[in-house]
Scaffold this motif. Sequence first.
Motif, short mmCIF file in Angstrom:
data_model
loop_
_atom_site.label_atom_id
_atom_site.label_comp_id
_atom_site.label_asym_id
_atom_site.label_seq_id
_atom_site.Cartn_x
_atom_site.Cartn_y
_atom_site.Cartn_z
N MET A 1 -5.20 -3.65 -9.77
CA MET A 1 -6.54 -3.32 -10.28
C MET A 1 -6.96 -1.92 -9.81
N THR A 2 -6.58 -1.57 -8.58
CA THR A 2 -7.01 -0.30 -7.99
C THR A 2 -6.23 0.89 -8.54
N TYR A 3 -4.91 0.75 -8.63
CA TYR A 3 -4.06 1.90 -8.97
C TYR A 3 -3.44 1.82 -10.37
N GLY A 4 -3.63 0.72 -11.07
CA GLY A 4 -3.11 0.61 -12.44
C GLY A 4 -1.63 0.33 -12.53
N ARG A 5 -1.00 -0.01 -11.40
CA ARG A 5 0.43 -0.31 -11.36
C ARG A 5 0.73 -1.14 -10.11
N PRO A 6 1.87 -1.82 -10.08
CA PRO A 6 2.21 -2.57 -8.87
C PRO A 6 2.70 -1.64 -7.76
N PRO A 7 2.71 -2.09 -6.50
CA PRO A 7 3.25 -1.24 -5.43
C PRO A 7 4.75 -1.03 -5.62
N ASP A 8 5.25 0.13 -5.18
CA ASP A 8 6.68 0.43 -5.30
C ASP A 8 7.51 -0.53 -4.46
N SER A 9 7.00 -0.88 -3.29
CA SER A 9 7.69 -1.82 -2.42
C SER A 9 6.67 -2.48 -1.51
N VAL A 10 7.05 -3.61 -0.93
CA VAL A 10 6.18 -4.34 -0.01
C VAL A 10 7.01 -4.66 1.23
N PRO A 11 6.48 -4.46 2.45
CA PRO A 11 5.11 -4.02 2.75
C PRO A 11 4.87 -2.55 2.39
N VAL A 12 3.58 -2.22 2.27
CA VAL A 12 3.17 -0.87 1.90
C VAL A 12 2.84 -0.10 3.18
N ASP A 13 3.52 1.03 3.40
CA ASP A 13 3.31 1.83 4.61
C ASP A 13 1.99 2.58 4.58
N LEU B 1 -1.18 -6.46 2.46
CA LEU B 1 0.10 -5.86 2.04
C LEU B 1 0.75 -4.95 3.07
N SER B 2 0.05 -4.62 4.17
CA SER B 2 0.61 -3.70 5.15
C SER B 2 1.71 -4.36 5.98
N CYS B 3 2.47 -3.52 6.69
CA CYS B 3 3.54 -4.04 7.58
C CYS B 3 2.96 -5.02 8.60
N GLU B 4 1.82 -4.64 9.17
CA GLU B 4 1.20 -5.47 10.20
C GLU B 4 0.78 -6.83 9.64
N ALA B 5 0.19 -6.82 8.43
CA ALA B 5 -0.26 -8.07 7.81
C ALA B 5 0.92 -8.98 7.49
N CYS B 6 1.98 -8.40 6.92
CA CYS B 6 3.14 -9.20 6.55
C CYS B 6 3.85 -9.75 7.80
N LYS B 7 3.76 -9.01 8.89
CA LYS B 7 4.41 -9.44 10.13
C LYS B 7 3.59 -10.49 10.87
N ASN B 8 2.26 -10.33 10.88
CA ASN B 8 1.40 -11.20 11.69
C ASN B 8 0.74 -12.33 10.92
#
Length: 515
Positions: A345-357, A375-382
């Motif tokens: 919704m924000t950028y008009g496209r999906p992220p290139d990869s996940v997690p997002v740096d 979507l961040s590294c910290e969120a996906c890890k914790n």
Amino acid sequence: MAFMEKPPAGKVLLDDTVPLTAAIEASQSLQSHTEYIIRVQRGISAENSWQIVRRYSDFDLLNNSLQIAGLSLPLPPKKLIGNMDREFIAERQKGLQNYLNVITTNHILSNCELVKKFLDPNNYSANYTEIALQQVSMFFRSEPKWEVVEPLKDIGWRIRKKYFLMKIKNQPKERLVLSWADLGPDKFLSDKDFQCLIKLLPSCSHPYIYRVTFATANESSALLIRMFNEKGTLKDLIYKAKPKDPFLKKYCNPKKIQGLELQQIKTYGRQILEVLKFLHDKGFPYGHLHASNVMLDGDTCRLLDLENSLLGLPSFYRSYFSQFRKINTLESMDVHCFGHLLYEMTYGRPPDSVPVDSFPPAPSMAVVAVLESTLSCEACKNGMPAVSRLLQMPLFSDVLLTTSEKPQFKIPTKLKEALRIAKECIEKRLIEEQKQIHQHRRLTRAQSHHGSEEERKKRKILARKKSKRSAIENSEEHSAKYSNSNNSAGSGASSPLTSPSSPTPPSTAVEHAPF
């Protein structure tokens, strides 16, 4: 096959979202063409692999079929003269390998039926449109008021889910959509409970759930009818696509990449979170949030496909969250998927990869705060925040929703218990898959580290040091023995001292030890 007929015995319920990888192992030249022997693997297990043989013409045919996606795919060009030269074949093999890498790592292409059939013809040889038509035809024998207008070919991403434009015979101008879907690998409900819950869906009333007009099921599939919406889904709005177009054409390569206005992001996001909270509070497993499963009705978002979790279908984003062991409940899956949707919704496209740096500039830092929490590294890890926590964040907390419709979805106690058990089973399968991926990743990392050039040099240096140390110790021990033997001899004559023996060279067996 009759609509109420049981599924075939020993039916394999494949998880179509498990990634396929392909490596060209060899090539063989025949009279006028070259064949490429390809090793295809499903998931992380090398045991779950098979060989296929493909010619360049097969690649060319696949590439022509994928042109609908509007992508420039790196298929090596044709060559009529000199195409049997050894050097040319080796170079083409590299090009074809690169082509395979591109289509198997593209999230949409890798999940499409064309690619699956190319790589795994044994499991994807069935004509699912034909199977769906047979089921729908059997249904119409008992429900003659409905009539098929046309198949909506490939409008969705699922291989085993098909759509048809419908009408009611006495209301010919009104258009509806029928969806038919096969069972998936996460179907853990009993046949009786499954059919009861599917038939319960039309009774679900919520301002942010798209209403089901009719629903029925047998032991092997389900059939649902909803009103056709000319505006399409939230993904259609973002990508400026026509709802009836094939999925590949609509979403693979948008002509213009543009996110939504901040107020739209806030309002749509709040509406979606409210309906997720409603389902979580009801104990109804969802796990299928993405922009194509959100219907736009004016300025209101309404959730689609509640039946998917009952059918046991895997999530669109499963290959993403199966990498992260902290995303192991259906609630956390929904929150992570909400992050993907918010990014689109924000950028008009999906992220290139996940997690997002790092996140590109957004209309508000409040948007980035939610993206970072999902979507961040910290969120996906914790782990993911709860939906209730997201609702309290500044991006959504000040959004006022005005609706007069009272949510209603009565699920009998017995079926609630069946849903709870099925939910646990779905989560258990995910956790087991995540464990296997984690172990495989650790093993691969260890092997890669052990086999690196730097590590080899370190081991050689250590081996040399150890060898030298051992040689010196042996020399000292030899000198001590010699000195002791002289002292015990008792003769007054002194013997000339001998120099220590020179160190033995490092053992080649140590240097060339297997890694």
